[in-house]
Design a protein around this motif. Structure first.
Motif, mmCIF file in Angstrom:
data_model
loop_
_atom_site.group_PDB
_atom_site.id
_atom_site.type_symbol
_atom_site.label_atom_id
_atom_site.label_comp_id
_atom_site.label_asym_id
_atom_site.label_seq_id
_atom_site.Cartn_x
_atom_site.Cartn_y
_atom_site.Cartn_z
ATOM 1 N N ILE A 3 15.451 -38.873 -78.685
ATOM 2 C CA ILE A 3 15.249 -37.829 -77.679
ATOM 3 C C ILE A 3 16.010 -36.570 -78.069
ATOM 4 O O ILE A 3 17.211 -36.616 -78.323
ATOM 5 C CB ILE A 3 15.701 -38.298 -76.289
ATOM 6 C CG1 ILE A 3 14.914 -39.538 -75.854
ATOM 7 C CG2 ILE A 3 15.537 -37.170 -75.272
ATOM 8 C CD1 ILE A 3 15.353 -40.096 -74.523
ATOM 9 N N GLN A 33 16.738 -32.803 -76.488
ATOM 10 C CA GLN A 33 16.627 -32.004 -75.278
ATOM 11 C C GLN A 33 17.508 -30.777 -75.414
ATOM 12 O O GLN A 33 18.731 -30.877 -75.442
ATOM 13 C CB GLN A 33 17.020 -32.822 -74.043
ATOM 14 C CG GLN A 33 16.826 -32.075 -72.738
ATOM 15 C CD GLN A 33 16.971 -32.978 -71.528
ATOM 16 O OE1 GLN A 33 16.878 -34.210 -71.635
ATOM 17 N NE2 GLN A 33 17.201 -32.394 -70.367
ATOM 18 N N TYR A 90 11.832 -33.241 -76.866
ATOM 19 C CA TYR A 90 10.858 -34.149 -77.469
ATOM 20 C C TYR A 90 11.406 -35.566 -77.445
ATOM 21 O O TYR A 90 12.546 -35.814 -77.860
ATOM 22 C CB TYR A 90 10.554 -33.732 -78.914
ATOM 23 C CG TYR A 90 9.436 -34.521 -79.557
ATOM 24 C CD1 TYR A 90 8.108 -34.154 -79.357
ATOM 25 C CD2 TYR A 90 9.707 -35.638 -80.348
ATOM 26 C CE1 TYR A 90 7.073 -34.874 -79.934
ATOM 27 C CE2 TYR A 90 8.675 -36.359 -80.928
ATOM 28 C CZ TYR A 90 7.362 -35.974 -80.719
ATOM 29 O OH TYR A 90 6.338 -36.690 -81.281
ATOM 30 N N ASP A 91 10.603 -36.491 -76.945
ATOM 31 C CA ASP A 91 10.935 -37.914 -76.915
ATOM 32 C C ASP A 91 9.984 -38.621 -77.873
ATOM 33 O O ASP A 91 8.807 -38.827 -77.560
ATOM 34 C CB ASP A 91 10.772 -38.453 -75.489
ATOM 35 C CG ASP A 91 11.215 -39.905 -75.335
ATOM 36 O OD1 ASP A 91 11.131 -40.652 -76.333
ATOM 37 O OD2 ASP A 91 11.622 -40.295 -74.235
ATOM 38 N N SER A 92 10.478 -38.974 -79.044
ATOM 39 C CA SER A 92 9.602 -39.523 -80.076
ATOM 40 C C SER A 92 9.112 -40.924 -79.741
ATOM 41 O O SER A 92 8.018 -41.313 -80.160
ATOM 42 C CB SER A 92 10.331 -39.537 -81.423
ATOM 43 O OG SER A 92 11.504 -40.320 -81.358
ATOM 44 N N GLU A 93 9.893 -41.699 -79.005
ATOM 45 C CA GLU A 93 9.474 -43.054 -78.681
ATOM 46 C C GLU A 93 8.361 -43.067 -77.649
ATOM 47 O O GLU A 93 7.385 -43.810 -77.765
ATOM 48 C CB GLU A 93 10.672 -43.873 -78.200
ATOM 49 C CG GLU A 93 11.688 -44.168 -79.301
ATOM 50 C CD GLU A 93 12.789 -45.091 -78.827
ATOM 51 O OE1 GLU A 93 12.789 -45.463 -77.623
ATOM 52 O OE2 GLU A 93 13.646 -45.440 -79.658
ATOM 53 N N ARG A 94 8.499 -42.245 -76.631
ATOM 54 C CA ARG A 94 7.478 -42.202 -75.577
ATOM 55 C C ARG A 94 6.386 -41.168 -75.860
ATOM 56 O O ARG A 94 5.421 -41.075 -75.108
ATOM 57 C CB ARG A 94 8.130 -41.902 -74.226
ATOM 58 C CG ARG A 94 9.104 -42.965 -73.751
ATOM 59 C CD ARG A 94 9.544 -42.694 -72.321
ATOM 60 N NE ARG A 94 10.232 -41.404 -72.215
ATOM 61 C CZ ARG A 94 10.401 -40.750 -71.077
ATOM 62 N NH1 ARG A 94 9.901 -41.233 -69.936
ATOM 63 N NH2 ARG A 94 11.056 -39.602 -71.060
ATOM 64 N N TRP A 137 9.003 -34.432 -67.989
ATOM 65 C CA TRP A 137 8.474 -34.976 -69.231
ATOM 66 C C TRP A 137 6.996 -35.302 -69.048
ATOM 67 O O TRP A 137 6.605 -35.940 -68.079
ATOM 68 C CB TRP A 137 9.232 -36.233 -69.632
ATOM 69 C CG TRP A 137 10.655 -35.979 -70.019
ATOM 70 C CD1 TRP A 137 11.744 -36.006 -69.197
ATOM 71 C CD2 TRP A 137 11.143 -35.636 -71.322
ATOM 72 N NE1 TRP A 137 12.878 -35.698 -69.899
ATOM 73 C CE2 TRP A 137 12.546 -35.481 -71.206
ATOM 74 C CE3 TRP A 137 10.532 -35.459 -72.558
ATOM 75 C CZ2 TRP A 137 13.341 -35.147 -72.307
ATOM 76 C CZ3 TRP A 137 11.328 -35.129 -73.653
ATOM 77 C CH2 TRP A 137 12.713 -34.975 -73.521
#
Length: 258
Positions: A19, A21, A198-202, A223
């Motif tokens: 993540i 932010q 950016y949240d790469s996992e979700r 998000w």
């Protein structure tokens, strides 16, 4: 979210592998048509340049029917000494071959196009882009993807984007001078927000939104699926949006060691 001030460098903030932010804080837009300068004001604050929102609004101007274009936000930043780049997906203004064929003078092509197309919004946008290029702004044409967005954010640069709020919010189209919801007579609406994380996992991005009545979060940050946001940006072409705007201070020249 930590408050950013002029003594901090965005590079000082730790980033999780999953993540990212950025510390972007935004004020609510004063009315229905000032989302653009409100986002620009938030970017200035992010870079430690604090000034009244009212001054930013007064400088960026308004279109005949309200609102503005990203290029006029960029021009304001350029006049203040910032660097500005626009990733455009607006094929109503730009022909793709202007970017893919060598030696094309985009300013010259814009002037030629202006002589043949009399649409008010196109004419106004063209004038803005000619000023943008004259001030040293940079135009880019790259495939819009989560990888492009992620790579820009990894450089600690928030992204102002002009997109379709109708698609982003899954809202009814709007009609009339009061922009009332009307699913039959209504037309799509444009909007400016900031992509700040950016949240790469979700596979989600953080949307920093100046619109108080947005359907997701009254605190102006939420998000959303990166695919939803990418589609909303591309569909912004309907309202002459469809762009990413990157603004950052000029890099100081490196000092050679004595």
């Amino acid at each position: 979210m930590r408050q950013f001030n002029h003594k901090d460098s965005p590079a000082q903030f730790p980033v999780s592998h999953a993540i990212l932010q950025l510390p972007v804080n935004i004020l609510p837009q004063p009315d229905e048509t000032t989302c653009g300068p409100t986002c620009l004001h938030a970017l200035y604050r992010y870079w430690g340049d604090d000034e009244p929102l009212s001054e930013v609004i007064s400088r960026t101007g308004r279109l005949e029917h309200g609102g503005t274009f990203a290029v006029f936000l960029a021009c304001d930043a350029l006049r203040k000494g910032y660097m500005a780049s626009i990733y455009t997906y607006n094929l109503t203004v730009f022909d793709p071959t202007w970017f893919t064929e060598p030696g094309v003078d985009i300013a010259d092509r814009l002037r030629s196009q202006r002589e043949h197309k009399m649409d008010y919004r196109l004419q106004h946008a063209t004038n803005g882009y000619l000023e943008f290029l004259n001030l040293g702004g940079r135009l880019r044409l790259f495939d819009l993807s989560r990888y492009l967005i992620r790579n820009i954010l990894l450089r600690r640069m928030p992204i102002i984007t002009g997109l379709s709020s109708t698609f982003l919010y899954r809202a009814a189209r709007e009609f009339g001078p009061e922009d009332e919801a009307d699913d039959v007579r209504g037309l799509p609406s444009g909007h400016f927000v900031i992509i700040g994380g950016y949240d790469s996992e979700r596979r989600k991005v953080l949307v920093v939104d100046p619109y108080q009545a947005n359907p997701y979060d009254s605190k102006h940050a939420y998000w959303l699926s990166v695919d939803r946001v990418v589609n909303a940006v591309l569909l912004g072409i309907v309202t002459h949006d469809a762009n990413l705007l990157i603004i950052h201070p000029k890099r100081k020249p490196r000092q050679e060691a004595p």
